[in-house]
Design a protein around this motif. Structure first.
Motif, PDB file in Angstrom:
ATOM      1  N   LEU A  30       0.824  -1.208   0.000  1.00  0.00           N
ATOM      2  CA  LEU A  30       0.000   0.000   0.000  1.00  0.00           C
ATOM      3  C   LEU A  30       0.861   1.263   0.000  1.00  0.00           C
ATOM      4  O   LEU A  30       0.536   2.247  -0.664  1.00  0.00           O
ATOM      5  N   GLU A  31       1.950   1.224   0.793  1.00  0.00           N
ATOM      6  CA  GLU A  31       2.860   2.375   0.907  1.00  0.00           C
ATOM      7  C   GLU A  31       4.276   1.858   1.101  1.00  0.00           C
ATOM      8  O   GLU A  31       4.481   0.794   1.682  1.00  0.00           O
ATOM      9  N   ILE A  32       5.227   2.643   0.636  1.00  0.00           N
ATOM     10  CA  ILE A  32       6.639   2.364   0.889  1.00  0.00           C
ATOM     11  C   ILE A  32       7.171   3.547   1.675  1.00  0.00           C
ATOM     12  O   ILE A  32       7.166   4.679   1.194  1.00  0.00           O
ATOM     13  N   ASN A  33       7.576   3.286   2.924  1.00  0.00           N
ATOM     14  CA  ASN A  33       8.046   4.343   3.808  1.00  0.00           C
ATOM     15  C   ASN A  33       9.512   4.109   4.148  1.00  0.00           C
ATOM     16  O   ASN A  33      10.115   3.134   3.717  1.00  0.00           O
ATOM     17  N   ASP A  34      10.063   4.993   4.936  1.00  0.00           N
ATOM     18  CA  ASP A  34      11.462   4.901   5.328  1.00  0.00           C
ATOM     19  C   ASP A  34      11.679   3.710   6.263  1.00  0.00           C
ATOM     20  O   ASP A  34      11.344   3.775   7.437  1.00  0.00           O
ATOM     21  N   GLY A  35      12.163   2.623   5.723  1.00  0.00           N
ATOM     22  CA  GLY A  35      12.492   1.467   6.548  1.00  0.00           C
ATOM     23  C   GLY A  35      11.417   0.406   6.653  1.00  0.00           C
ATOM     24  O   GLY A  35      11.652  -0.645   7.247  1.00  0.00           O
ATOM     25  N   TYR A  36      10.222   0.646   6.113  1.00  0.00           N
ATOM     26  CA  TYR A  36       9.179  -0.381   6.193  1.00  0.00           C
ATOM     27  C   TYR A  36       8.161  -0.249   5.065  1.00  0.00           C
ATOM     28  O   TYR A  36       8.058   0.778   4.421  1.00  0.00           O
ATOM     29  N   TYR A  37       7.431  -1.341   4.856  1.00  0.00           N
ATOM     30  CA  TYR A  37       6.317  -1.369   3.906  1.00  0.00           C
ATOM     31  C   TYR A  37       5.015  -1.404   4.696  1.00  0.00           C
ATOM     32  O   TYR A  37       4.945  -2.041   5.746  1.00  0.00           O
ATOM     33  N   LEU A  38       3.994  -0.753   4.189  1.00  0.00           N
ATOM     34  CA  LEU A  38       2.646  -0.914   4.704  1.00  0.00           C
ATOM     35  C   LEU A  38       1.944  -1.808   3.699  1.00  0.00           C
ATOM     36  O   LEU A  38       1.882  -1.482   2.515  1.00  0.00           O
ATOM     37  N   VAL A  39       1.463  -2.965   4.169  1.00  0.00           N
ATOM     38  CA  VAL A  39       0.868  -3.945   3.263  1.00  0.00           C
ATOM     39  C   VAL A  39      -0.536  -4.326   3.723  1.00  0.00           C
ATOM     40  O   VAL A  39      -0.898  -4.126   4.882  1.00  0.00           O
ATOM     41  N   GLU A  40      -1.299  -4.878   2.779  1.00  0.00           N
ATOM     42  CA  GLU A  40      -2.625  -5.415   3.066  1.00  0.00           C
ATOM     43  C   GLU A  40      -2.608  -6.893   2.666  1.00  0.00           C
ATOM     44  O   GLU A  40      -2.357  -7.213   1.503  1.00  0.00           O
ATOM     45  N   PRO A  41      -2.839  -7.803   3.619  1.00  0.00           N
ATOM     46  CA  PRO A  41      -2.855  -9.230   3.283  1.00  0.00           C
ATOM     47  C   PRO A  41      -3.904  -9.518   2.202  1.00  0.00           C
ATOM     48  O   PRO A  41      -4.962  -8.894   2.168  1.00  0.00           O
ATOM     49  N   VAL A  42      -3.588 -10.459   1.302  1.00  0.00           N
ATOM     50  CA  VAL A  42      -4.515 -10.806   0.225  1.00  0.00           C
ATOM     51  C   VAL A  42      -5.714 -11.563   0.783  1.00  0.00           C
ATOM     52  O   VAL A  42      -5.665 -12.114   1.886  1.00  0.00           O
ATOM     53  N   GLU A  43      -6.814 -11.575   0.025  1.00  0.00           N
ATOM     54  CA  GLU A  43      -8.031 -12.288   0.426  1.00  0.00           C
ATOM     55  C   GLU A  43      -7.712 -13.753   0.725  1.00  0.00           C
ATOM     56  O   GLU A  43      -6.936 -14.386   0.012  1.00  0.00           O
ATOM     57  N   GLY A  44      -8.308 -14.271   1.781  1.00  0.00           N
ATOM     58  CA  GLY A  44      -8.108 -15.659   2.164  1.00  0.00           C
ATOM     59  C   GLY A  44      -6.920 -15.876   3.083  1.00  0.00           C
ATOM     60  O   GLY A  44      -6.718 -16.977   3.597  1.00  0.00           O
ATOM     61  N   SER A  45      -6.131 -14.851   3.308  1.00  0.00           N
ATOM     62  CA  SER A  45      -4.956 -14.956   4.170  1.00  0.00           C
ATOM     63  C   SER A  45      -5.381 -14.964   5.641  1.00  0.00           C
ATOM     64  O   SER A  45      -6.253 -14.197   6.051  1.00  0.00           O
ATOM     65  N   ALA A  46      -4.755 -15.804   6.432  1.00  0.00           N
ATOM     66  CA  ALA A  46      -5.043 -15.837   7.874  1.00  0.00           C
ATOM     67  C   ALA A  46      -4.682 -14.506   8.525  1.00  0.00           C
ATOM     68  O   ALA A  46      -5.330 -14.073   9.485  1.00  0.00           O
ATOM     69  N   GLU A  47      -3.663 -13.823   7.996  1.00  0.00           N
ATOM     70  CA  GLU A  47      -3.247 -12.534   8.545  1.00  0.00           C
ATOM     71  C   GLU A  47      -4.325 -11.472   8.361  1.00  0.00           C
ATOM     72  O   GLU A  47      -4.434 -10.555   9.169  1.00  0.00           O
ATOM     73  N   LEU A  48      -5.157 -11.611   7.322  1.00  0.00           N
ATOM     74  CA  LEU A  48      -6.243 -10.651   7.096  1.00  0.00           C
ATOM     75  C   LEU A  48      -7.272 -10.728   8.209  1.00  0.00           C
ATOM     76  O   LEU A  48      -7.931  -9.741   8.526  1.00  0.00           O
ATOM     77  N   LYS A  49      -7.402 -11.884   8.847  1.00  0.00           N
ATOM     78  CA  LYS A  49      -8.313 -12.019   9.987  1.00  0.00           C
ATOM     79  C   LYS A  49      -7.784 -11.254  11.197  1.00  0.00           C
ATOM     80  O   LYS A  49      -8.544 -10.849  12.061  1.00  0.00           O
ATOM     81  N   SER A  50      -6.471 -11.050  11.239  1.00  0.00           N
ATOM     82  CA  SER A  50      -5.844 -10.350  12.353  1.00  0.00           C
ATOM     83  C   SER A  50      -5.818  -8.838  12.126  1.00  0.00           C
ATOM     84  O   SER A  50      -6.041  -8.068  13.052  1.00  0.00           O
ATOM     85  N   ALA A  51      -5.524  -8.420  10.878  1.00  0.00           N
ATOM     86  CA  ALA A  51      -5.412  -6.984  10.590  1.00  0.00           C
ATOM     87  C   ALA A  51      -5.546  -6.730   9.100  1.00  0.00           C
ATOM     88  O   ALA A  51      -5.122  -7.552   8.289  1.00  0.00           O
ATOM     89  N   ASP A  52      -6.118  -5.574   8.751  1.00  0.00           N
ATOM     90  CA  ASP A  52      -6.241  -5.233   7.330  1.00  0.00           C
ATOM     91  C   ASP A  52      -5.016  -4.487   6.812  1.00  0.00           C
ATOM     92  O   ASP A  52      -4.818  -4.395   5.604  1.00  0.00           O
ATOM     93  N   GLN A  53      -4.201  -3.955   7.718  1.00  0.00           N
ATOM     94  CA  GLN A  53      -2.958  -3.295   7.338  1.00  0.00           C
ATOM     95  C   GLN A  53      -1.867  -3.719   8.310  1.00  0.00           C
ATOM     96  O   GLN A  53      -2.084  -3.762   9.528  1.00  0.00           O
ATOM     97  N   ILE A  54      -0.677  -3.999   7.756  1.00  0.00           N
ATOM     98  CA  ILE A  54       0.451  -4.466   8.570  1.00  0.00           C
ATOM     99  C   ILE A  54       1.713  -3.751   8.098  1.00  0.00           C
ATOM    100  O   ILE A  54       1.955  -3.636   6.897  1.00  0.00           O
ATOM    101  N   THR A  55       2.520  -3.280   9.048  1.00  0.00           N
ATOM    102  CA  THR A  55       3.827  -2.731   8.686  1.00  0.00           C
ATOM    103  C   THR A  55       4.850  -3.864   8.757  1.00  0.00           C
ATOM    104  O   THR A  55       4.833  -4.678   9.678  1.00  0.00           O
ATOM    105  N   VAL A  56       5.718  -3.888   7.749  1.00  0.00           N
ATOM    106  CA  VAL A  56       6.738  -4.927   7.631  1.00  0.00           C
ATOM    107  C   VAL A  56       8.082  -4.239   7.401  1.00  0.00           C
ATOM    108  O   VAL A  56       8.207  -3.445   6.461  1.00  0.00           O
ATOM    109  N   PRO A  57       9.093  -4.510   8.241  1.00  0.00           N
ATOM    110  CA  PRO A  57      10.391  -3.859   8.048  1.00  0.00           C
ATOM    111  C   PRO A  57      11.057  -4.300   6.749  1.00  0.00           C
ATOM    112  O   PRO A  57      10.881  -5.434   6.303  1.00  0.00           O
ATOM    113  N   MET A  58      11.815  -3.398   6.153  1.00  0.00           N
ATOM    114  CA  MET A  58      12.538  -3.693   4.908  1.00  0.00           C
ATOM    115  C   MET A  58      13.845  -4.407   5.243  1.00  0.00           C
ATOM    116  O   MET A  58      14.914  -3.801   5.248  1.00  0.00           O
TER     117      MET A  58
END
Length: 104
Positions: free
Chosen positions: A35-63
């Motif tokens: 969704l976004e590329i920021n300084d040091g991390y990505y903001l992502v949205e898990p794809v449909e059917g992903s177990a992570e989508l049940k936990s959160a619709d947006q997740i920050t992931v370090p680069m």
């Protein structure tokens, strides 16, 4: 003799530390849209059917531990391998990433 014992002890300690630094057997992999590329991390949205989508619709992931293939862009699908733990904040956070690669 003391030098040999010291060297063997040091070697054993280094090998045990190296064994702890690898991936765990409980590694989890999921796919997400950038969704976004920021300084040091990505903001992502898990794809449909992903177990992570049940936990959160947006997740920050370090680069870190990026595949050397191609640089991700907004809209790309990433495959993210991590330790299975998601910090419950908004957006949610993954801290221990083992690998990230662009799949689409």
């Amino acid at each position: 003799m003391k030098k040999l014992i010291c060297a063997l002890t040091t070697l054993a300690m280094l090998l045990s530390l190296a064994a702890c630094g690898g991936k765990t057997e409980n590694a989890v992999t999921f796919r997400a849209t950038v969704l976004e590329i920021n300084d040091g991390y990505y903001l992502v949205e898990p794809v449909e059917g992903s177990a992570e989508l049940k936990s959160a619709d947006q997740i920050t992931v370090p680069m870190k531990n990026m595949s050397p293939s191609s640089e991700p862009e907004v809209g790309d699908i990433l495959e993210i391998e991590y330790d299975g733990y998601i910090a419950e904040s908004y957006p949610a956070q993954i801290n221990n990433v083992y690998s990230i690669s662009v799949v689409e």
